[in-house]
Design an enzyme around this catalytic site. Sequence first.
Site, PDB file in Angstrom:
ATOM      1  N   TRP A   1       0.557  -1.362  -0.074  1.00  0.00           N
ATOM      2  CA  TRP A   1       0.141  -0.187  -0.075  1.00  0.00           C
ATOM      3  C   TRP A   1       1.132   1.416  -0.014  1.00  0.00           C
ATOM      4  CZ3 TRP A   1       1.648   2.555   4.663  1.00  0.00           C
ATOM      5  CH2 TRP A   1       2.467   1.989   5.288  1.00  0.00           C
TER       6      TRP A   1
ATOM      7  N   LYS B   1      -2.835  -7.916  -7.874  1.00  0.00           N
ATOM      8  CA  LYS B   1      -4.151  -7.933  -6.225  1.00  0.00           C
ATOM      9  C   LYS B   1      -3.085  -6.953  -5.894  1.00  0.00           C
ATOM     10  CE  LYS B   1      -3.938  -9.164  -2.368  1.00  0.00           C
ATOM     11  NZ  LYS B   1      -4.537  -8.163  -1.096  1.00  0.00           N
ATOM     12  N   PRO B   2      -4.144  -5.424  -5.854  1.00  0.00           N
ATOM     13  CA  PRO B   2      -3.483  -4.941  -5.240  1.00  0.00           C
ATOM     14  C   PRO B   2      -4.402  -4.816  -3.620  1.00  0.00           C
ATOM     15  CG  PRO B   2      -5.269  -4.179  -6.632  1.00  0.00           C
ATOM     16  CD  PRO B   2      -5.160  -4.994  -6.933  1.00  0.00           C
TER      17      PRO B   2
ATOM     18  N   GLU C   1      -5.705  -4.496   0.498  1.00  0.00           N
ATOM     19  CA  GLU C   1      -6.489  -3.830   1.081  1.00  0.00           C
ATOM     20  C   GLU C   1      -6.165  -2.652   1.578  1.00  0.00           C
ATOM     21  OE1 GLU C   1      -4.401  -6.336   1.998  1.00  0.00           O
ATOM     22  OE2 GLU C   1      -4.443  -6.711   4.228  1.00  0.00           O
TER      23      GLU C   1
ATOM     24  N   SER D   1       6.141  -7.681   2.650  1.00  0.00           N
ATOM     25  CA  SER D   1       6.597  -7.472   4.032  1.00  0.00           C
ATOM     26  C   SER D   1       7.214  -9.237   3.372  1.00  0.00           C
ATOM     27  CB  SER D   1       5.810  -8.081   5.241  1.00  0.00           C
ATOM     28  OG  SER D   1       4.941  -9.328   5.145  1.00  0.00           O
TER      29      SER D   1
ATOM     30  N   GLU E   1       9.966  -8.528  -4.098  1.00  0.00           N
ATOM     31  CA  GLU E   1      10.897  -7.529  -3.035  1.00  0.00           C
ATOM     32  C   GLU E   1       9.988  -6.674  -1.697  1.00  0.00           C
ATOM     33  OE1 GLU E   1      12.698  -5.450  -4.991  1.00  0.00           O
ATOM     34  OE2 GLU E   1      12.114  -6.200  -7.157  1.00  0.00           O
ATOM     35  N   LEU E   2      11.403  -6.609  -0.975  1.00  0.00           N
ATOM     36  CA  LEU E   2      11.090  -6.717  -0.040  1.00  0.00           C
ATOM     37  C   LEU E   2      11.383  -6.190   1.281  1.00  0.00           C
ATOM     38  CD1 LEU E   2      11.308 -10.725   0.757  1.00  0.00           C
ATOM     39  CD2 LEU E   2       9.325  -9.802   0.458  1.00  0.00           C
TER      40      LEU E   2
HETATM   41  P1  NAD Z   1       2.043  -6.743   3.313  1.00  0.00           P
HETATM   42  O1  NAD Z   1       3.116  -8.466   2.484  1.00  0.00           O
HETATM   43  O2  NAD Z   1       1.325  -7.620   4.114  1.00  0.00           O
HETATM   44  O3  NAD Z   1       1.147  -7.354   2.054  1.00  0.00           O
HETATM   45  C1  NAD Z   1       1.835  -6.931   0.967  1.00  0.00           C
HETATM   46  C2  NAD Z   1       0.538  -7.547   0.259  1.00  0.00           C
HETATM   47  O4  NAD Z   1       0.695  -8.753   0.414  1.00  0.00           O
HETATM   48  C3  NAD Z   1      -1.067  -6.912   0.365  1.00  0.00           C
HETATM   49  O5  NAD Z   1      -1.635  -6.790  -1.520  1.00  0.00           O
HETATM   50  C4  NAD Z   1      -1.623  -8.004   1.777  1.00  0.00           C
HETATM   51  O6  NAD Z   1      -3.174  -8.235   1.233  1.00  0.00           O
HETATM   52  C5  NAD Z   1      -1.011  -9.308   0.407  1.00  0.00           C
HETATM   53  N1  NAD Z   1      -1.347 -10.408   1.482  1.00  0.00           N
HETATM   54  C6  NAD Z   1      -1.047 -11.019   2.613  1.00  0.00           C
HETATM   55  N2  NAD Z   1      -1.489 -11.726   3.110  1.00  0.00           N
HETATM   56  C7  NAD Z   1      -0.940 -12.835   2.554  1.00  0.00           C
HETATM   57  C8  NAD Z   1      -0.269 -14.190   1.847  1.00  0.00           C
HETATM   58  N3  NAD Z   1      -0.874 -15.370   2.975  1.00  0.00           N
HETATM   59  N4  NAD Z   1      -0.352 -14.574   0.464  1.00  0.00           N
HETATM   60  C9  NAD Z   1      -0.416 -13.334  -0.649  1.00  0.00           C
HETATM   61  N5  NAD Z   1      -0.331 -12.497  -0.751  1.00  0.00           N
HETATM   62  C10 NAD Z   1      -0.964 -12.023   0.993  1.00  0.00           C
HETATM   63  O7  NAD Z   1       3.338  -5.700   3.127  1.00  0.00           O
HETATM   64  P2  NAD Z   1       2.863  -4.383   3.017  1.00  0.00           P
HETATM   65  O8  NAD Z   1       2.174  -4.152   4.556  1.00  0.00           O
HETATM   66  O9  NAD Z   1       0.895  -3.946   1.843  1.00  0.00           O
HETATM   67  O10 NAD Z   1       3.801  -3.208   3.131  1.00  0.00           O
HETATM   68  C11 NAD Z   1       4.545  -3.274   3.191  1.00  0.00           C
HETATM   69  C12 NAD Z   1       6.408  -4.027   2.758  1.00  0.00           C
HETATM   70  O11 NAD Z   1       5.651  -4.129   1.839  1.00  0.00           O
HETATM   71  C13 NAD Z   1       7.338  -3.462   4.047  1.00  0.00           C
HETATM   72  O12 NAD Z   1       8.312  -4.440   4.708  1.00  0.00           O
HETATM   73  C14 NAD Z   1       8.371  -2.872   3.250  1.00  0.00           C
HETATM   74  O13 NAD Z   1       9.439  -3.103   2.742  1.00  0.00           O
HETATM   75  C15 NAD Z   1       7.453  -3.845   1.633  1.00  0.00           C
HETATM   76  N6  NAD Z   1       8.168  -2.741   0.239  1.00  0.00           N
HETATM   77  C16 NAD Z   1       8.733  -3.163   0.073  1.00  0.00           C
HETATM   78  C17 NAD Z   1       9.388  -2.827  -1.595  1.00  0.00           C
HETATM   79  C18 NAD Z   1      10.628  -3.094  -2.347  1.00  0.00           C
HETATM   80  O14 NAD Z   1      10.772  -2.954  -3.637  1.00  0.00           O
HETATM   81  N7  NAD Z   1      11.306  -3.730  -2.535  1.00  0.00           N
HETATM   82  C19 NAD Z   1       8.496  -1.682  -1.559  1.00  0.00           C
HETATM   83  C20 NAD Z   1       7.139  -1.370  -1.221  1.00  0.00           C
HETATM   84  C21 NAD Z   1       7.040  -2.311  -0.593  1.00  0.00           C
END
Ligand code: NAD
Length: 476
Positions: free
Chosen positions: A150, A174-175, A177, A227, A248-249
Amino acid sequence: MTTSHYIAGRWVEGQGSDCISVNDPALGLPFAELMAASVAQVDQAVAAARAALPAWKNVSASERAAVLRGFAEQLGERREALITLQMRNNGKPRHEAEIDLDDAIATFAYYAGLAEQLPGKNRDVPLAAPGFSARTRLEPVGVVGLIVPWNFPLVTSAWKLAPALAAGCTVVLKPSEVTPLIEQAYGQIADALGLPAGVLNIVNGKAETGAALSNHSGLDKLSFTGSNSVGSQVMRSASAQCRPVTLELGGKSAIVVFDDCDPDQAVEWIVAGISWNAGQMCSATSRLLVQDGIADVLLPRLQAALDNLRVGNPLTEEVDMGPLTSQAQWLKVASYFATAREEGLQCLAGGQVLEREGWFVSPTLYADVPKESRLWTEEIFGPVLCARRFATEDEAVAEANDSRFGLVATVCSADLARAERVADALEVGHVWINSVQAVFVETSWGGTKGSGIGRELGPWGLSAYQSVKHVTRCLG
Ligand code: NAD
């Protein structure tokens, strides 16, 4: 209630069980709702992408380039609406929402250019051995699932969508939520451009929807940004099916300031690296390494600069920093403030949530943070900067590299030979020298170590959606 899933060229209502609230973080209040896609709808989206693949992969590269240019133009036509939505749903200050939109436009324009330059489908390969000929084909990977977070939704999706379409892949996106509305623009643009049904599908939802997509047997590849905890689950799904994955984490990146810097200039780079997007950047330079000779001059100026940032509602005030984007993120950052108090860290600025409506925290600086502190080692994803001092270049490099992450770093020094040397020694995917975090589409994005697998942007971003095939013939 918003109709927000784009499947097989049609807008449909979600049939899942989760109701998603779309919030204005500056008020802490919802302004829209939608029902998540069901698992059956994820199946339909993957089936639509599969059905659309044979025709889309045979569309000429120049026609695909025209589509991508159409995306860039149509994003520009929706400029004000998209900027306002990012301010309202993400809490981004206007100038940051503008940069996001411009980056997304630049990404589509860049991959249109790369698609135009794609060599013909077949390229001869010169062979040393007589009696054989060989040719190379670059083929699309196939049906790809794209899962995004997000914090920069418009841009992160553009970094995946544009090269995937340029390569000839079909897509299920999938964007997050937390920000499920902004990427609907991509579906609307697909409609406006007459993109064939199924080439782009968008399903919204929470973890269940993401898992349904990442576990789906109908995908050829999954590209995930988010994440580390979810990334590892996504990697397990990919491994169970022996399928490629781009990840990309997270990050816990260093900014290294040598004592030959202009302190005011360094403060500007440091503040940008921790306050843009309220610190909710994978690339936030949240570990400040400052050389002994400049620390006592720099830290008070940094403290003043952070205290002076204008924090507020981007829709109603002139601000430098908005709220955190979600209540969950606000609570998480607040929990790190509590940990800092328990650990007895020296707080030079901020260190608290703001007493007002919405999900605001103050820009924060802790000094002389022990290496073992959770605040030094863990990704906080908020405007929380931790500082440590160093004496020598070797010490700075060792401390910067002492992390399980390896996304980015910044080096600040008037000695350019030293800055380049340190940049080469840092174990990360991208280094800035004497700069804010300018990201150009021609360069790459991605990390080493725990920050992920693969690269986005540049030609590497396109390769991520291409498969190399060789055809070798015996000339008999
Ligand atoms: P998140 O991992 O909670 O969610 C990311 C996406 O995964 C969302 O669309 C979510 O709905 C989906 N998701 C959740 N559980 C899932 C599952 N079990 N299986 C598949 N998909 C699932 O991350 P967030 O809180 O949305 O974003 C923050 C994180 O993203 C931070 O750790 C940040 O460092 C990382 N991030 C990395 C980059 C990069 O380029 N390296 C860029 C932006 C954000």
